[in-house]
Design an enzyme around this catalytic site. Structure first.
Site, PDB file in Angstrom:
ATOM      1  N   LYS A  73       0.817  -1.099   0.046  1.00 13.50           N
ATOM      2  CA  LYS A  73      -0.065   0.232   0.152  1.00 13.50           C
ATOM      3  C   LYS A  73       1.045   1.106  -0.007  1.00 13.50           C
ATOM      4  O   LYS A  73       1.521   1.396   1.092  1.00 13.50           O
ATOM      5  CB  LYS A  73      -1.013   0.021   1.180  1.00 13.50           C
ATOM      6  CG  LYS A  73      -1.847   1.218   1.185  1.00 13.50           C
ATOM      7  CD  LYS A  73      -2.441   1.667   2.406  1.00 13.50           C
ATOM      8  CE  LYS A  73      -1.739   2.857   3.008  1.00 13.50           C
ATOM      9  NZ  LYS A  73      -1.709   4.012   2.203  1.00 13.50           N
ATOM     10  N   GLY A 123      -5.006   2.878  -1.458  1.00  9.82           N
ATOM     11  CA  GLY A 123      -6.005   3.384  -0.467  1.00  9.82           C
ATOM     12  C   GLY A 123      -5.327   4.264   0.681  1.00  9.82           C
ATOM     13  O   GLY A 123      -4.084   4.563   0.770  1.00  9.82           O
ATOM     14  N   ASP A 124      -6.347   4.533   1.598  1.00 10.38           N
ATOM     15  CA  ASP A 124      -5.721   5.241   2.695  1.00 10.38           C
ATOM     16  C   ASP A 124      -5.452   4.536   4.037  1.00 10.38           C
ATOM     17  O   ASP A 124      -5.755   3.295   3.899  1.00 10.38           O
ATOM     18  CB  ASP A 124      -6.587   6.353   3.114  1.00 10.38           C
ATOM     19  CG  ASP A 124      -8.052   5.971   3.490  1.00 10.38           C
ATOM     20  OD1 ASP A 124      -8.179   4.876   3.972  1.00 10.38           O
ATOM     21  OD2 ASP A 124      -9.003   6.734   3.176  1.00 10.38           O
ATOM     22  N   VAL A 170      -7.306   0.703   4.146  1.00 10.42           N
ATOM     23  CA  VAL A 170      -6.380  -0.481   3.416  1.00 10.42           C
ATOM     24  C   VAL A 170      -5.246  -0.786   4.508  1.00 10.42           C
ATOM     25  O   VAL A 170      -4.798  -1.548   4.617  1.00 10.42           O
ATOM     26  CB  VAL A 170      -5.658   0.059   2.163  1.00 10.42           C
ATOM     27  CG1 VAL A 170      -4.695  -0.782   1.734  1.00 10.42           C
ATOM     28  CG2 VAL A 170      -6.799   0.277   1.005  1.00 10.42           C
ATOM     29  N   GLU A 215       9.507   2.736  10.445  1.00  7.76           N
ATOM     30  CA  GLU A 215      10.607   3.732  10.564  1.00  7.76           C
ATOM     31  C   GLU A 215       9.962   4.956  10.750  1.00  7.76           C
ATOM     32  O   GLU A 215       9.198   5.403   9.642  1.00  7.76           O
ATOM     33  CB  GLU A 215      11.536   3.847   9.224  1.00  7.76           C
ATOM     34  CG  GLU A 215      12.592   4.737   9.238  1.00  7.76           C
ATOM     35  CD  GLU A 215      12.261   6.078   8.571  1.00  7.76           C
ATOM     36  OE1 GLU A 215      12.055   7.064   9.377  1.00  7.76           O
ATOM     37  OE2 GLU A 215      12.238   6.039   7.270  1.00  7.76           O
ATOM     38  N   CYS A 243      12.993  12.302   6.657  1.00  7.39           N
ATOM     39  CA  CYS A 243      13.102  12.193   8.218  1.00  7.39           C
ATOM     40  C   CYS A 243      14.206  12.327   9.000  1.00  7.39           C
ATOM     41  O   CYS A 243      14.050  12.602  10.122  1.00  7.39           O
ATOM     42  CB  CYS A 243      12.285  10.720   8.139  1.00  7.39           C
ATOM     43  SG  CYS A 243      13.236   9.546   7.227  1.00  7.39           S
ATOM     44  N   GLU A 263       8.681  17.358  15.070  1.00 11.79           N
ATOM     45  CA  GLU A 263       8.954  17.278  13.816  1.00 11.79           C
ATOM     46  C   GLU A 263       8.254  18.181  12.826  1.00 11.79           C
ATOM     47  O   GLU A 263       6.924  17.997  12.683  1.00 11.79           O
ATOM     48  CB  GLU A 263       8.974  15.917  13.294  1.00 11.79           C
ATOM     49  CG  GLU A 263       9.600  15.568  11.698  1.00 11.79           C
ATOM     50  CD  GLU A 263       9.230  14.111  11.343  1.00 11.79           C
ATOM     51  OE1 GLU A 263      10.192  13.614  10.774  1.00 11.79           O
ATOM     52  OE2 GLU A 263       8.418  13.402  11.730  1.00 11.79           O
TER      53      GLU A 263
END
Length: 474
Positions: free
Chosen positions: A170, A201-202, A206, A245, A279, A379
């Site tokens: 996904k 999908g989101d 999903v 992660e 990240c 962040e």
């Protein structure tokens, strides 16, 4: 055939069980640039059943068979470099050269390294009278982010398939076009039906279904810490392996013997790469207190030198951020820094003056005297850097280790013994000394709330393997 409105399941492009669609927005223009099908739990179930049916025969194949397929897949992707780069620029807003050289080029380099690792990996070792076998963990669910979309697919799909697992992928619903091209390449190569499956999908539909599915033995997720927590909770009932992660807030400690002009300038450039949507970006720059004022001048000049604009223009350094939600989050955090009294030395809220449309963010630098600001703790995931002074090295290390994240750290010094000593004291899964190039053989992942497990390198490959001890083997 329009594959953007279908899913790739069991070797075929099929329609979603329930017709649902999502418009894709070009972040540079705020205009619709595509449309994709959105999946449901029923679509996930189809994909998982196909992956389970394919598992026994695929995992039983020799590694040479699996690597042959993957090598051909890499060649197919390489031939689609321009298409992949265009898809990434269209959906994330990365400048064309960055999409081609870093987003796609970096992914292909990481693909090649993982092939080498898998080819040389010894799946059986012996200790005493025991044989230790490494075997594929089974059907895996892979959930990838939007900031480095193709690279994160490579980080997960390649080791999983090399290990003998079967896959349900996904990708982010924000940047799915490169994943569709990846699936088209896999179809052209001829992986057996069910080995690789793609469901768009989101997370609520999903992603949740993948995390909860009892036939999935492992979920690998890259994204926010908040979402990672939800995935871990959803996966807990079936006691599946979860690797994550997650977020980061990485300190960049510039030691007092460093060339300040170079260290600060390059630090700003590394922080702002990919419009700050990285990240492990060095977003907290720590400089010796006696040189704090000098560092502020250098950092402001470096930030102001960045050309923000149309990602299709070759002079552009920074394109827009990926989506409206991210744009608004960044704007709110910049405003919080101003409201809480941080010194704004470059950038600020709003778009750059010459850009009326698009999710463009001004390259922004703050200077603070202490850590009690949201911009220091949270962040931001945009082109925003915070400078903070330190009194001595132990003070810098204490500040760097004080947050909830532990993804990465940076140290700058010409004295390698000093730099290594600081690196060893940082609570981070990765520490970079003097801004090195990425090492495709290095394991990548975090301490604390930056996640569990590793991607890339031998450890990234081993995440997709289960351990069996055969005692009395001799």
């Amino acid at each position: 055939m329009d594959t953007t409105k279908k899913f790739y399941i069991n070797g075929e492009w099929i329609d979603p069980v329930v017709p649902q669609f999502r418009d894709l927005i070009n972040p540079a223009t705020e205009e619709i640039c595509g449309r994709i099908a959105m999946g449901s739990a029923e679509d996930v179930d189809k994909a998982v059943n196909a992956a389970e049916a394919a598992l026994a025969s695929y995992s039983a194949q020799p590694i040479s068979y699996r690597l042959n397929l993957l090598k051909r897949l890499k060649e197919k992707l390489q031939s689609k470099t321009d298409e992949l780069a265009e898809a990434i620029t269209k959906t994330i807003g990365a400048p064309t050269n960055f999409s081609r050289d870093v987003q796609v080029g970096g992914a292909l380099a990481n693909f090649e390294a993982m092939l080498t690792i898998a080819e040389t990996y010894q799946s059986v070792s012996r200790i005493g009278k025991t044989a230790i076998r490494k075997e594929p963990i089974g059907v895996v669910g892979l959930i990838t982010p939007w900031n480095y979309p193709l690279n994160q697919i490579v980080f997960k799909v390649v080791p999983a398939l090399a290990a003998g697992c079967t896959v349900v992928l996904k990708p982010s619903e924000v940047t799915p076009l490169d994943a569709i091209l990846f699936a088209e390449a896999a179809a052209e190569v001829g992986f057996p039906p069910g080995v690789f499956n793609l469901v768009n999908g989101d997370g609520l539909s999903v992603g949740e279904a993948i995390s909860r599915h009892p036939k999935i033995r492992m979920v690998s997720f890259t994204g926010s810490t908040r979402a990672g927590v939800q995935i871990a909770k959803a996966a807990a009932d079936t006691v599946k392996r979860v690797t994550q992660e997650l977020g980061g807030k990485s300190a960049n400690i510039i030691l007092d013997d460093a060339d300040l002009e170079s260290a600060v300038t390059v630090g700003v450039q590394v922080c702002f790469a990919n419009s700050g949507q990285t990240c492990d970006a060095p977003t907290l720059m720590m400089v010796p207190a006696p040189r704090f004022e000098e560092a502020k001048i250098i950092a402001a000049a470096a930030a102001n030198a960045h050309q923000v604009g149309d990602p299709l223009a070759h002079t552009t350094h920074l394109g827009p951020v990926s989506n409206i939600n991210q744009f608004e989050k960044i704007q709110n955090l910049i405003q919080s820094g101003i409201d809480q009294g941080a010194q704004l030395i470059a950038g600020g809220t709003g778009r750059p003056d010459s850009l009326a449309r698009g999710f463009y963010v001004k390259p922004t630098v703050f200077a603070v005297e202490h850590q009690n600001y949201d911009i220091v703790r949270e962040e931001i995931f945009g082109p925003v850097l915070v400078l903070i002074p330190y009194t001595d090295v132990e003070h810098a290390i204490l500040m760097a280790n004080s947050g909830v994240y532990g993804l990465a750290g940076y140290v700058v010094s010409p004295n390698m013994d000093r730099a290594r000593a600081v690196a060893e004291k940082l609570d981070a899964g990765m520490v970079c000394i003097n801004y090195p190039d990425w090492d495709s053989y290095a394991p990548f992942g975090g301490y604390k709330q930056s996640g569990n497990g590793r991607e890339s390198g031998v450890l990234g490959f081993e995440e997709y393997l289960e351990t069996k001890s055969i005692i009395g083997y001799h």
